[in-house]
Design an enzyme around this catalytic site. Structure first.
Site, PDB file in Angstrom:
ATOM      1  N   ASN A  16       6.351   6.576  -5.584  1.00  0.00           N
ATOM      2  CA  ASN A  16       5.859   5.674  -6.624  1.00  0.00           C
ATOM      3  C   ASN A  16       4.812   6.433  -7.442  1.00  0.00           C
ATOM      4  O   ASN A  16       3.708   6.667  -6.972  1.00  0.00           O
ATOM      5  CB  ASN A  16       5.238   4.429  -5.960  1.00  0.00           C
ATOM      6  CG  ASN A  16       4.603   3.493  -6.963  1.00  0.00           C
ATOM      7  OD1 ASN A  16       4.757   3.659  -8.177  1.00  0.00           O
ATOM      8  ND2 ASN A  16       3.879   2.493  -6.470  1.00  0.00           N
ATOM      9  N   LYS A  33       3.296   5.439 -10.058  1.00  0.00           N
ATOM     10  CA  LYS A  33       2.297   4.575 -10.713  1.00  0.00           C
ATOM     11  C   LYS A  33       2.154   5.029 -12.175  1.00  0.00           C
ATOM     12  O   LYS A  33       3.160   5.352 -12.786  1.00  0.00           O
ATOM     13  CB  LYS A  33       0.994   4.585  -9.915  1.00  0.00           C
ATOM     14  CG  LYS A  33       1.259   4.297  -8.429  1.00  0.00           C
ATOM     15  CD  LYS A  33       0.032   4.102  -7.594  1.00  0.00           C
ATOM     16  CE  LYS A  33       0.457   3.799  -6.156  1.00  0.00           C
ATOM     17  NZ  LYS A  33      -0.664   3.478  -5.282  1.00  0.00           N
ATOM     18  N   HIS A  38       4.203  -4.985  -5.754  1.00  0.00           N
ATOM     19  CA  HIS A  38       3.186  -3.989  -5.382  1.00  0.00           C
ATOM     20  C   HIS A  38       1.798  -4.615  -5.499  1.00  0.00           C
ATOM     21  O   HIS A  38       1.522  -5.371  -6.426  1.00  0.00           O
ATOM     22  CB  HIS A  38       3.290  -2.744  -6.258  1.00  0.00           C
ATOM     23  CG  HIS A  38       2.511  -1.599  -5.700  1.00  0.00           C
ATOM     24  ND1 HIS A  38       1.141  -1.515  -5.813  1.00  0.00           N
ATOM     25  CD2 HIS A  38       2.906  -0.527  -4.964  1.00  0.00           C
ATOM     26  CE1 HIS A  38       0.727  -0.424  -5.181  1.00  0.00           C
ATOM     27  NE2 HIS A  38       1.769   0.196  -4.662  1.00  0.00           N
ATOM     28  N   GLU A  65      -0.914  -3.485  -6.494  1.00  0.00           N
ATOM     29  CA  GLU A  65      -1.622  -3.227  -7.761  1.00  0.00           C
ATOM     30  C   GLU A  65      -1.173  -4.203  -8.842  1.00  0.00           C
ATOM     31  O   GLU A  65      -1.968  -4.618  -9.691  1.00  0.00           O
ATOM     32  CB  GLU A  65      -1.421  -1.756  -8.179  1.00  0.00           C
ATOM     33  CG  GLU A  65      -2.247  -0.833  -7.285  1.00  0.00           C
ATOM     34  CD  GLU A  65      -1.691   0.562  -7.083  1.00  0.00           C
ATOM     35  OE1 GLU A  65      -0.797   0.984  -7.843  1.00  0.00           O
ATOM     36  OE2 GLU A  65      -2.156   1.233  -6.142  1.00  0.00           O
ATOM     37  N   GLU A 122       2.619  -2.372   2.871  1.00  0.00           N
ATOM     38  CA  GLU A 122       1.543  -1.510   2.373  1.00  0.00           C
ATOM     39  C   GLU A 122       0.209  -2.234   2.517  1.00  0.00           C
ATOM     40  O   GLU A 122      -0.144  -3.066   1.677  1.00  0.00           O
ATOM     41  CB  GLU A 122       1.757  -1.175   0.893  1.00  0.00           C
ATOM     42  CG  GLU A 122       3.039  -0.435   0.599  1.00  0.00           C
ATOM     43  CD  GLU A 122       2.938   0.362  -0.701  1.00  0.00           C
ATOM     44  OE1 GLU A 122       3.085   1.588  -0.630  1.00  0.00           O
ATOM     45  OE2 GLU A 122       2.694  -0.230  -1.768  1.00  0.00           O
ATOM     46  N   GLY A 162      -4.248   4.769  -1.307  1.00  0.00           N
ATOM     47  CA  GLY A 162      -5.108   5.702  -2.033  1.00  0.00           C
ATOM     48  C   GLY A 162      -6.453   5.941  -1.368  1.00  0.00           C
ATOM     49  O   GLY A 162      -7.344   6.544  -1.966  1.00  0.00           O
ATOM     50  N   SER A 193      -1.419   5.972   1.904  1.00  0.00           N
ATOM     51  CA  SER A 193      -1.971   7.262   2.340  1.00  0.00           C
ATOM     52  C   SER A 193      -1.026   8.093   3.209  1.00  0.00           C
ATOM     53  O   SER A 193      -1.474   8.816   4.101  1.00  0.00           O
ATOM     54  CB  SER A 193      -3.322   7.059   3.045  1.00  0.00           C
ATOM     55  OG  SER A 193      -4.277   6.543   2.131  1.00  0.00           O
TER      56      SER A 193
HETATM   57  P1  13P Z   1      -0.887   6.224  -1.778  1.00  0.00           P
HETATM   58  O1  13P Z   1       0.214   6.990  -1.095  1.00  0.00           O
HETATM   59  O2  13P Z   1      -1.492   6.980  -2.929  1.00  0.00           O
HETATM   60  O3  13P Z   1      -1.867   5.684  -0.812  1.00  0.00           O
HETATM   61  O4  13P Z   1      -0.179   4.956  -2.470  1.00  0.00           O
HETATM   62  C1  13P Z   1       0.671   4.155  -1.707  1.00  0.00           C
HETATM   63  C2  13P Z   1       1.367   3.213  -2.613  1.00  0.00           C
HETATM   64  O5  13P Z   1       0.764   2.303  -3.170  1.00  0.00           O
HETATM   65  C3  13P Z   1       2.807   3.423  -2.827  1.00  0.00           C
HETATM   66  O6  13P Z   1       3.378   2.340  -3.496  1.00  0.00           O
END
Ligand code: 13P
Length: 233
Positions: free
Chosen positions: A6, A8, A84, A86, A153, A159, A189
Site C-alpha cells: 500500500n 498510500k 483502511h 487512515e 491492521e 507506521g 510495521s
Molecule cells: P506500515 O507498514 O507503514 O506500518 O503501514 C501499514 C499499512 O497501513 C498498510 O496498509
C-alpha cells in the site's frame, strides 16, 4: 501467501511504472498486490495485481475529487482496498460508507481487501474489547463474500515500528477465523526483520505493507521471504 503493498500517498506514476517493472523481474506466482495512488493506476499485465486504495461507489458522477468505476475500468482494475484506518480516521469514512463501498464493489465482482483494526486504547483495555470491536467492524459487510480478503491492521502498529506480540497476532487472527473463511492479512510495521516471524504464525495468510513496500527491491525481498516460509501448525 499474499503480500500486498500500500503506497498510500507516495510515489508518482513514473516511479510506479519503474517499480512494477523491477518487481515483475523477481515475482513468481500469484498473490502479490500493489496499491499505488490513483494517479498511478495503469493497465498492467504480469503476475503482480494492481489495485486501487479507494474509489467512490458509483459508475461515475458528481463526486468531486473521487474516482469511480469508469476510471478503474479504463485500466482493468478489479481489486480495491476498503476500510483502511487512515480513511476511517483522517477522511472520516463511517462504517455505513464503507458498507456501501463494499456492497457496490462486491456487486461488480471486485476482489476486496477490507481493513479492520483497533486503537491502542482499545488494545490496552483487553482482548475482549478488541474482539468486540473487530466483530463490529466486520458486521457491516458480508464476511462470506467469495473475493474477500480481510486485513487486520492495529492502528497503533501502523507506521510506528511497534507490532503486537506474535502471540497477540495469533490470538486475534484465530478469533477472526471464527467470523470468516477469507484469507487474513496482518498489517502494521511489517519489514524485512519481522516478516518471517509474522507470516509463520498459524492463521496469518499474508501481509499488507506500507512503508517497507515503497522500495521495489525491499518489497521484492519481502515477497521472497514470505513465499519461502514453512507454516507452523
Ligand atoms: P506500515 O507498514 O507503514 O506500518 O503501514 C501499514 C499499512 O497501513 C498498510 O496498509
Amino acid at each position: 501467501v499474499i503480500v500486498a503493498a500500500n503506497f498510500k500517498s507516495n510515489l508518482t506514476r513514473e516511479a510506479t511504472t519503474t517499480y512494477l517493472a523491477t518487481l515483475e523481474e523477481s515475482v513468481d506466482g500469484e498473490g502479490v498486490f500493489v496499491f499505488p495512488p490513483s494517479t498511478a493506476l495503469q493497465s498492467h499485465s504480469g503476475r503482480v495485481t494492481l489495485g486501487t486504495q479507494n474509489a467512490y461507489p458509483a459508475q461515475n458522477g458528481a463526486f468531486t475529487g473521487e474516482i469511480a468505476l469508469d476510471q478503474l475500468d479504463e485500466f482493468g482494475i478489479k481489486t480495491i482496498l476498503i476500510g483502511h484506518s487512515e480513511r476511517r480516521e483522517i477522511l472520516g469514512e463511517s462504517d455505513e460508507m464503507l458498507k456501501s463501498k463494499f456492497e457496490f464493489f462486491a456487486t461488480k465482482g471486485f476482489k476486496i481487501i477490507y481493513c479492520i483494526g483497533e486503537s491502542l486504547a482499545l488494545r490496552e483495555s483487553g482482548f475482549e474489547a478488541v474482539k468486540e470491536h473487530l466483530t463490529h467492524q466486520l458486521s457491516f459487510i458480508d464476511a462470506s463474500y467469495k473475493d474477500l480478503i480481510i486485513a487486520y491492521e492495529p492502528i497503533w502498529a501502523i507506521g510506528s515500528g511497534l507490532i503486537p506480540s506474535l502471540e497477540q497476532i495469533k490470538q486475534t487472527h484465530s478469533s477472526l477465523r471464527s467470523l470468516s473463511d477469507a484469507p487474513l492479512l496482518y498489517g502494521g510495521s511489517v519489514k524485512e526483520e519481522n516478516i518471517a516471524d509474522i507470516v509463520s504464525i498459524y492463521g496469518v495468510d499474508g501481509v499488507l505493507v506500507g512503508g517497507a513496500s515503497l522500495d521495489a527491491r525491499v518489497f521484492s525481498n519481502l515477497c521472497r521471504i514470505a513465499k519461502n516460509i514453512n507454516k507452523e501448525s
